[in-house]
Write a protein that holds these residues in place. Structure first.
Motif, short mmCIF file in Angstrom:
data_model
loop_
_atom_site.label_atom_id
_atom_site.label_comp_id
_atom_site.label_asym_id
_atom_site.label_seq_id
_atom_site.Cartn_x
_atom_site.Cartn_y
_atom_site.Cartn_z
N ASP A 4 0.90 -1.30 0.22
CA ASP A 4 -0.02 -0.07 0.08
C ASP A 4 0.92 1.27 0.03
OD1 ASP A 4 -1.95 1.94 0.12
OD2 ASP A 4 -2.45 1.56 2.36
N ALA A 5 1.00 1.98 -1.05
CA ALA A 5 1.85 3.12 -1.16
C ALA A 5 1.52 4.20 -0.20
CB ALA A 5 1.58 3.76 -2.62
N ARG A 6 0.31 4.36 -0.09
CA ARG A 6 -0.01 5.11 1.16
C ARG A 6 0.51 5.29 2.62
NH1 ARG A 6 -6.31 7.43 2.51
NH2 ARG A 6 -5.56 9.24 4.08
N ALA A 7 0.17 3.93 2.96
CA ALA A 7 0.80 3.45 4.13
C ALA A 7 2.35 3.36 4.09
CB ALA A 7 0.18 1.91 4.45
N GLY A 8 2.94 2.97 2.78
CA GLY A 8 4.48 3.06 3.15
C GLY A 8 4.87 4.44 3.15
N ALA A 9 4.40 5.37 2.51
CA ALA A 9 4.63 7.00 2.56
C ALA A 9 4.48 7.53 3.89
CB ALA A 9 3.78 7.68 1.64
N MET A 10 3.51 7.14 4.76
CA MET A 10 3.09 7.64 6.04
C MET A 10 4.18 6.76 7.05
SD MET A 10 1.42 9.34 8.00
CE MET A 10 -0.38 9.42 7.06
N SER A 57 13.67 26.69 12.81
CA SER A 57 14.41 25.88 12.11
C SER A 57 14.09 24.46 12.50
CB SER A 57 15.98 26.09 12.65
OG SER A 57 16.07 25.85 13.76
N PHE A 58 13.66 24.11 13.53
CA PHE A 58 13.28 22.87 13.93
C PHE A 58 11.96 22.24 13.02
CE2 PHE A 58 10.28 20.25 16.11
CZ PHE A 58 11.31 18.81 16.46
N GLY A 59 10.87 23.33 12.95
CA GLY A 59 9.79 22.95 12.31
C GLY A 59 9.92 23.11 10.65
N ALA A 60 11.09 23.84 10.17
CA ALA A 60 11.18 23.64 8.91
C ALA A 60 12.02 22.34 8.54
CB ALA A 60 12.19 24.99 8.51
N GLY A 61 12.99 21.84 9.18
CA GLY A 61 13.70 20.81 9.18
C GLY A 61 12.80 19.38 9.35
N LEU A 62 11.81 19.62 10.14
CA LEU A 62 10.86 18.36 10.55
C LEU A 62 10.05 18.52 9.42
CD1 LEU A 62 10.01 16.40 12.44
CD2 LEU A 62 8.37 18.03 13.30
N ALA A 63 9.37 19.57 8.62
CA ALA A 63 8.65 19.44 7.36
C ALA A 63 9.42 18.76 6.44
CB ALA A 63 7.89 20.83 7.38
N LEU A 64 10.70 19.38 6.20
CA LEU A 64 11.37 18.72 5.02
C LEU A 64 11.60 17.31 5.09
CD1 LEU A 64 13.81 21.64 4.46
CD2 LEU A 64 12.07 20.82 2.65
N PHE A 65 12.24 16.71 6.25
CA PHE A 65 12.52 15.41 6.61
C PHE A 65 11.08 14.39 6.30
CE2 PHE A 65 16.57 16.43 7.52
CZ PHE A 65 17.42 15.36 7.82
N ALA A 66 9.93 14.93 6.97
CA ALA A 66 8.84 14.17 6.89
C ALA A 66 8.25 14.20 5.25
CB ALA A 66 7.79 14.92 7.87
N GLY A 67 8.38 15.39 4.71
CA GLY A 67 8.17 15.37 3.32
C GLY A 67 8.73 14.66 2.51
N PHE A 68 10.01 14.85 2.44
CA PHE A 68 10.98 13.84 1.67
C PHE A 68 10.90 12.39 1.79
CE2 PHE A 68 13.27 17.81 0.43
CZ PHE A 68 12.99 17.70 -0.82
N GLY A 69 10.57 12.10 3.23
CA GLY A 69 10.33 10.66 3.82
C GLY A 69 9.06 10.07 3.13
N ALA A 70 8.14 10.81 3.08
CA ALA A 70 6.86 10.60 2.40
C ALA A 70 7.13 10.28 1.01
CB ALA A 70 5.37 11.61 2.89
N PHE A 72 9.84 9.62 -0.66
CA PHE A 72 10.83 8.26 -1.07
C PHE A 72 9.73 7.10 -0.64
CE2 PHE A 72 14.19 11.48 -0.86
CZ PHE A 72 14.45 11.22 -2.52
N GLY A 73 9.24 7.15 0.35
CA GLY A 73 8.13 5.89 0.69
C GLY A 73 7.28 5.59 -0.29
N TYR A 74 6.52 6.69 -0.58
CA TYR A 74 5.61 6.50 -1.84
C TYR A 74 6.19 5.87 -2.98
CZ TYR A 74 1.55 7.08 -4.77
OH TYR A 74 0.46 6.93 -5.58
N TYR A 80 8.22 -0.83 -6.30
CA TYR A 80 8.02 -2.20 -5.89
C TYR A 80 6.80 -2.82 -6.73
CZ TYR A 80 7.43 -6.33 -3.17
OH TYR A 80 6.84 -7.74 -2.84
N ASN A 81 5.72 -2.26 -6.46
CA ASN A 81 4.39 -2.78 -7.09
C ASN A 81 4.55 -2.71 -8.72
OD1 ASN A 81 3.22 -2.92 -4.63
ND2 ASN A 81 2.25 -0.77 -4.85
#
Length: 89
Positions: A4-10, A57-70, A72-74, A80-81
């Motif tokens: 599930d791409a959405r679950a992988g992104a999350m 800077s914490f909020g901006a970095g967190l948003a960037l890391f979470a966004g790029f993580g999502a 790449f996860g998606y 894979y599919n």
């Protein structure tokens, strides 16, 4: 088995956000020790590059890391599919 791409992104987004938060906590607790540790591990002198850490800077970095993580996860689940579908033919 399809992923599930959405679950992988999350999952990737949450993992990246937790890793960033732990790194930020280390940097906050040891403002000069964290760059020294990174300098020792990677053999690069970055001690002089230590910047002050703020909530913005914490909020901006967190948003960037979470966004790029999502992202790449998606993409990883999608790829894979896609490869699984082409191998099944």
């Amino acid at each position: 088995m399809r992923l599930d791409a959405r679950a992988g992104a999350m999952a990737a987004s949450i993992t990246a956000a937790l890793a960033y938060t732990l790194g930020a906590l280390l940097h906050t607790m040891l403002p000069w020790g964290a760059p020294a540790l990174v300098s020792f591990v990677f053999r690069v002198d970055i001690v002089e590059l230590a910047l002050p850490f703020t909530w913005v800077s914490f909020g901006a970095g967190l948003a960037l890391f979470a966004g790029f993580g999502a992202l790449f996860g998606y993409f990883g689940c999608w790829l894979y599919n896609r490869l699984l579908a082409s191998a099944a033919r």
